[in-house]
Each structure stands twice: as structure tokens, then as C-alpha cells.
Design a protein around this motif. Structure first.
Motif, short mmCIF file in Angstrom:
data_model
loop_
_atom_site.label_atom_id
_atom_site.label_comp_id
_atom_site.label_asym_id
_atom_site.label_seq_id
_atom_site.Cartn_x
_atom_site.Cartn_y
_atom_site.Cartn_z
N ASN A 1 46.24 45.33 73.78
CA ASN A 1 45.16 45.22 74.77
C ASN A 1 45.63 44.63 76.09
O ASN A 1 44.90 43.90 76.74
N GLY A 2 46.87 44.93 76.46
CA GLY A 2 47.37 44.52 77.77
C GLY A 2 48.10 43.19 77.82
O GLY A 2 48.58 42.79 78.88
N ILE A 3 48.20 42.48 76.69
CA ILE A 3 48.91 41.19 76.73
C ILE A 3 50.38 41.34 76.36
O ILE A 3 51.14 40.39 76.44
N GLY A 4 50.79 42.55 75.97
CA GLY A 4 52.19 42.80 75.63
C GLY A 4 52.44 42.68 74.14
O GLY A 4 51.74 41.95 73.43
N GLN A 5 53.43 43.45 73.66
CA GLN A 5 53.78 43.38 72.24
C GLN A 5 55.28 43.51 72.06
O GLN A 5 55.97 44.08 72.90
N TRP A 6 55.74 42.96 70.94
CA TRP A 6 57.16 42.89 70.62
C TRP A 6 57.42 43.55 69.27
O TRP A 6 56.62 43.41 68.35
N ARG A 7 58.57 44.22 69.14
CA ARG A 7 58.91 44.86 67.87
C ARG A 7 59.80 43.92 67.05
O ARG A 7 60.83 43.46 67.52
N HIS A 8 59.38 43.63 65.82
CA HIS A 8 60.13 42.75 64.93
C HIS A 8 60.93 43.59 63.94
O HIS A 8 60.39 44.48 63.29
N LYS A 9 62.21 43.26 63.82
CA LYS A 9 63.08 43.95 62.85
C LYS A 9 63.84 42.90 62.06
O LYS A 9 64.11 41.81 62.56
N LEU A 10 64.19 43.24 60.84
CA LEU A 10 65.03 42.35 60.05
C LEU A 10 66.39 42.23 60.73
O LEU A 10 66.93 43.22 61.22
N ALA A 11 66.93 41.03 60.76
CA ALA A 11 68.23 40.81 61.40
C ALA A 11 69.31 41.57 60.65
O ALA A 11 69.32 41.61 59.42
N LYS A 12 70.19 42.21 61.42
CA LYS A 12 71.36 42.86 60.83
C LYS A 12 72.48 42.87 61.84
O LYS A 12 72.26 42.72 63.05
#
Length: 199
Positions: free
Chosen positions: A115-126
Motif C-alpha cells: 500500500n505504498g510503504i514499500g516491501q522487501w523480499r526475504h530469502k533464506l541465507a545461502k
């Protein structure tokens, strides 16, 4: 005699018609059984409905351990705003301000998400993964490269598992059992780099 034959014929026809109606009813019941998965004359248990992965909560509510925030509704909770919380999973997009579950890193950014506040993609560390600036660096990893244009211009760092003889960027952790020695000004896209070796 003619009346007797007519009555007999009428009885045979009625029996045949009733038999056909019963047969049609049987076919209809069979089709209904196949389509609905229930047996005629018995009540079958309904299939388990898919359980929702998470739930909405008002702004300021604690986020349970292992959960992240994946959606935002400005009008929720009588205008105070509400957040959708669900269990973390590899590749999930989360809203700005969401907790980062241990073992995960941030690998992409979308300014217009949530909704316009921004988003981040989470991935398992590798090993050998580009992560956005501000992403946590999991234990045992170091940063070895920098790219200013990644993650929609906020920059990204290259994460690798530590090993003897690796060049690390400024701000990279130095895991136990290693030390930084030689410096190279041109490393990490001009940020500088240190030679890391096992003690």
C-alpha cells in the motif's frame, strides 16, 4: 378377454415406465455421488477447508516469533491501520518495518509495495547471494562485493561464507578464527577491501 389383455398390457407398460424412472434416478444419484464425493443416502464429511496462513492485527500489536508482516491496510482498526502477519517462508515479500526472522536476508525491494510503504523480499541465507543494504549478515558470512544500483538504487552487498584468503568489504563482520590483514582501496566497488585469513 380384450379388457384383460388391455389391463395386462397397461400393467406391463407401467412397470416398464417405473423401471426406467428408477434407472434414471439411479444414474442421477450416481452422477451426484461422483460430482460431490458423497455416497447416496449417507452424509460424508466435508473436505478440510484450507486454513488461513496468518491473521490481521492492529498497528503496534506484537509480531509472533517466526512471523512477518506481509500486507498493510490504512483503514483497518478504525483508521489506526492494520497489518497482516503470517509465518515466514523462503521468497516471501514483507512490508517495511517487518521483523527479519533469523536465518533470512533481504534480497529485493519494491518502493510501491504494501500500500505504498514499500516491501522487501526475504530469502533464506545461502552462499553467494546479493542482499540489499540494511540486510542482516548471518553468522559465518562476510560481505565481499558492493553494487550501488541494486535493490532499486539503495545498493546491495554480496554475501559469501567466510574462508581463508577472502577479500571483505568495510563493515563486514570478521567471524571468530579469522583476522583482516592487507587493505586494497579499489575493492568492493571503491569502498575498500581487507584480506581475511584464518588465524
Amino acid at each position: 378377454m380384450d379388457r384383460q389383455k388391455r389391463n395386462l398390457w397397461s400393467g406391463v407398460m407401467m412397470t416398464a415406465v417405473r423401471g426406467r424412472i428408477a434407472a434414471v434416478a439411479g444414474v442421477v444419484a450416481l452422477i451426484a455421488t461422483v460430482l460431490t464425493g458423497t455416497a447416496a443416502g449417507t452424509a460424508a464429511a466435508a473436505p478440510h477447508a484450507a486454513k488461513p496462513r496468518g491473521q490481521w492485527s492492529c498497528s503496534g500489536a506484537p509480531v509472533p516469533s517466526g512471523y512477518v508482516i506481509t500486507a498493510y491496510d490504512r483503514t483497518g482498526c478504525k483508521g489506526a491501520g492494520s497489518w497482516y502477519q503470517e509465518p515466514v517462508q523462503d521468497g516471501i515479500w514483507t512490508c517495511s518495518g517487518s521483523p527479519i526472522v533469523p536465518g533470512y536476508v533481504i534480497t529485493d525491494y519494491d518502493r510501491t509495495g504494501c500500500n505504498g510503504i514499500g516491501q522487501w523480499r526475504h530469502k533464506l541465507a545461502k552462499d553467494r547471494t546479493w542482499t540489499c543494504s540494511g540486510s542482516p549478515i548471518p553468522p559465518g558470512y562476510v560481505t565481499t562485493g558492493f553494487n550501488r544500483s541494486y535493490c532499486q538504487g539503495i545498493g546491495a552487498w554480496y554475501h559469501e561464507l567466510v574462508r581463508d584468503g577472502i577479500w571483505t568489504c568495510p563493515g563486514s563482520p570478521i567471524p571468530p578464527g579469522y583476522r583482516s590483514t592487507t587493505y586494497r582501496a579499489s575493492g568492493c566497488d571503491g569502498q575498500g577491501a581487507w584480506y581475511t585469513e584464518r588465524i
